[in-house]
Every structure is written in structure tokens, then in C-alpha cells.
Design a protein around this motif. Structure first.
Motif, PDB file in Angstrom:
ATOM      1  N   HIS A 187       1.592  -5.253   3.666  1.00  0.00           N
ATOM      2  CA  HIS A 187       0.450  -6.342   4.041  1.00  0.00           C
ATOM      3  C   HIS A 187       0.707  -7.513   3.912  1.00  0.00           C
ATOM      4  N   PRO A 188       0.608  -8.242   5.197  1.00  0.00           N
ATOM      5  CA  PRO A 188       0.832  -9.863   4.911  1.00  0.00           C
ATOM      6  C   PRO A 188       0.058 -10.516   4.422  1.00  0.00           C
ATOM      7  N   GLY A 235       0.840  -1.163  -0.038  1.00  0.00           N
ATOM      8  CA  GLY A 235      -0.094   0.043   0.004  1.00  0.00           C
ATOM      9  C   GLY A 235       1.047   1.193  -0.049  1.00  0.00           C
ATOM     10  N   TRP A 236       0.425   2.277  -0.443  1.00  0.00           N
ATOM     11  CA  TRP A 236       0.786   3.649  -0.336  1.00  0.00           C
ATOM     12  C   TRP A 236      -0.109   4.578   0.635  1.00  0.00           C
ATOM     13  N   PHE A 237       0.518   5.189   1.478  1.00  0.00           N
ATOM     14  CA  PHE A 237      -0.295   5.994   2.121  1.00  0.00           C
ATOM     15  C   PHE A 237       0.477   7.399   2.166  1.00  0.00           C
ATOM     16  N   ARG A 238      -0.613   8.596   2.691  1.00  0.00           N
ATOM     17  CA  ARG A 238       0.224   9.707   2.806  1.00  0.00           C
ATOM     18  C   ARG A 238      -0.380  10.500   4.065  1.00  0.00           C
ATOM     19  N   GLN A 239       0.329  11.315   4.424  1.00  0.00           N
ATOM     20  CA  GLN A 239      -0.031  12.322   5.742  1.00  0.00           C
ATOM     21  C   GLN A 239       0.414  13.589   5.455  1.00  0.00           C
ATOM     22  N   ALA A 240      -0.728  14.284   5.264  1.00  0.00           N
ATOM     23  CA  ALA A 240      -0.341  15.854   5.068  1.00  0.00           C
ATOM     24  C   ALA A 240      -0.336  16.399   6.447  1.00  0.00           C
ATOM     25  N   PRO A 241       0.255  17.629   6.525  1.00  0.00           N
ATOM     26  CA  PRO A 241       0.479  18.479   7.812  1.00  0.00           C
ATOM     27  C   PRO A 241      -0.905  18.507   8.555  1.00  0.00           C
ATOM     28  N   GLY A 242      -1.072  18.219   9.769  1.00  0.00           N
ATOM     29  CA  GLY A 242      -2.177  18.316  10.552  1.00  0.00           C
ATOM     30  C   GLY A 242      -3.404  17.366  10.290  1.00  0.00           C
ATOM     31  N   LYS A 243      -3.169  16.538   9.649  1.00  0.00           N
ATOM     32  CA  LYS A 243      -3.793  15.485   8.787  1.00  0.00           C
ATOM     33  C   LYS A 243      -3.650  14.052   9.343  1.00  0.00           C
ATOM     34  N   GLU A 244      -4.750  12.991   9.299  1.00  0.00           N
ATOM     35  CA  GLU A 244      -4.221  11.844   9.659  1.00  0.00           C
ATOM     36  C   GLU A 244      -3.684  11.027   8.538  1.00  0.00           C
ATOM     37  N   ARG A 245      -2.683  10.087   8.632  1.00  0.00           N
ATOM     38  CA  ARG A 245      -2.528   9.176   7.494  1.00  0.00           C
ATOM     39  C   ARG A 245      -3.459   8.639   6.937  1.00  0.00           C
ATOM     40  N   CYS A 290      -3.567   0.597  -3.089  1.00  0.00           N
ATOM     41  CA  CYS A 290      -3.065  -0.874  -2.606  1.00  0.00           C
ATOM     42  C   CYS A 290      -2.924  -1.650  -3.958  1.00  0.00           C
ATOM     43  N   ILE A 291      -2.000  -2.631  -3.951  1.00  0.00           N
ATOM     44  CA  ILE A 291      -1.698  -3.568  -5.098  1.00  0.00           C
ATOM     45  C   ILE A 291      -1.547  -4.810  -4.644  1.00  0.00           C
ATOM     46  N   SER A 292      -2.079  -5.919  -5.258  1.00  0.00           N
ATOM     47  CA  SER A 292      -1.920  -7.015  -4.649  1.00  0.00           C
ATOM     48  C   SER A 292      -0.639  -7.847  -5.039  1.00  0.00           C
TER      49      SER A 292
END
Length: 128
Positions: free
Chosen positions: A99-100, A35-45, A50-52
Motif C-alpha cells: 500500500h503506497p 497487507g496480507w490477503f487470502r482467497q479461498a476457493p469460491g470466495k472473494e479475496r 496490515c502493518i505500517s
């Protein structure tokens, strides 16, 4: 030792493109969805995509659908996130995570709790 290293971030103007890479070591990428995630300033991740493990299915957040494309090269132990038509609201630190399991969770792939291994992140800044 398990390592995930992101690269490719930087400063780009709105409408531009970047390609992020995530290189893995210390485990067999074939057995993991990524998976790719991102977190902007002051925000939640937040989950971005996501790719299998065998690249048969890919999921995207609505906010990036049609603009971002995720791919993987298991032979090179690398996963990519091609980001096109970037917007200022895409500004964030981007993380890859493993992700397992062979498949992304169809419901909940966006939850960071489902991922065991994380990189340190790469910063993307989109100027208006």
C-alpha cells in the motif's frame, strides 16, 4: 522491476503453524504499508492483516486475531505472517501486497483496491 514473492505455504494439520514470508524487490519497502490477503476457493479475496511501514501499527481481521502475527524487516525487505492454531477455514491462497503510504488505512485496510503491488500467492492447506 517491482516484485513481491511469497513463500512458506504448504499443508498442515489443524492446530499447527506456518510462517509465510514475502520478499520485496524493485522498490523501497520503507515507504509502504504491507497487507496480507487470502482467497479461498469460491470466495472473494479478503484482508487478513496490515502493518505500517515502521511497524508501529498492525491490523488483523477478526477471524485471525490472536492467532496470526504480522511483522516486517525492512532491512531484509521481507514481511512475515506467523500463523498459529490454524483451522481448516484458513485454507486459501495467501497474497502479500504493498500500500503506497506509511500507514495502513485505519478504515479500509482490508480493501484490495488500496494496494498497488501484489505477489503471486502461496497456497496454505489446513487439514482437519
Amino acid at each position: 522491476q517491482v516484485q513481491l514473492v511469497e513463500s512458506g505455504g504448504g499443508l498442515v494439520q489443524a492446530g499447527g503453524s506456518l510462517r509465510l514470508s514475502c520478499t520485496f524487490s524493485g522498490f523501497t519497502l520503507d515507504y509502504y504499508a504491507i497487507g496480507w490477503f487470502r482467497q479461498a476457493p469460491g470466495k472473494e479475496r479478503e484482508g487478513v492483516s496490515c502493518i505500517s511501514s515502521s511497524d508501529v501499527s498492525t491490523y488483523y481481521a477478526d477471524s485471525v486475531k490472536g492467532r496470526f502475527t504480522m511483522s516486517r524487516d525492512n532491512a531484509e525487505n521481507t514481511v512475515y505472517l506467523q500463523m498459529d492454531s490454524l483451522k481448516p477455514e484458513d485454507t486459501a491462497v495467501y497474497y502479500c501486497a504493498a500500500h503506497p503510504g506509511y500507514y495502513c488505512a485505519a478504515y479500509g485496510w482490508w480493501a484490495s483496491s488500496g494496494y498497488d503491488y501484489w505477489g503471486q500467492g502461496t497456497r496454505v492447506t489446513v487439514s482437519s
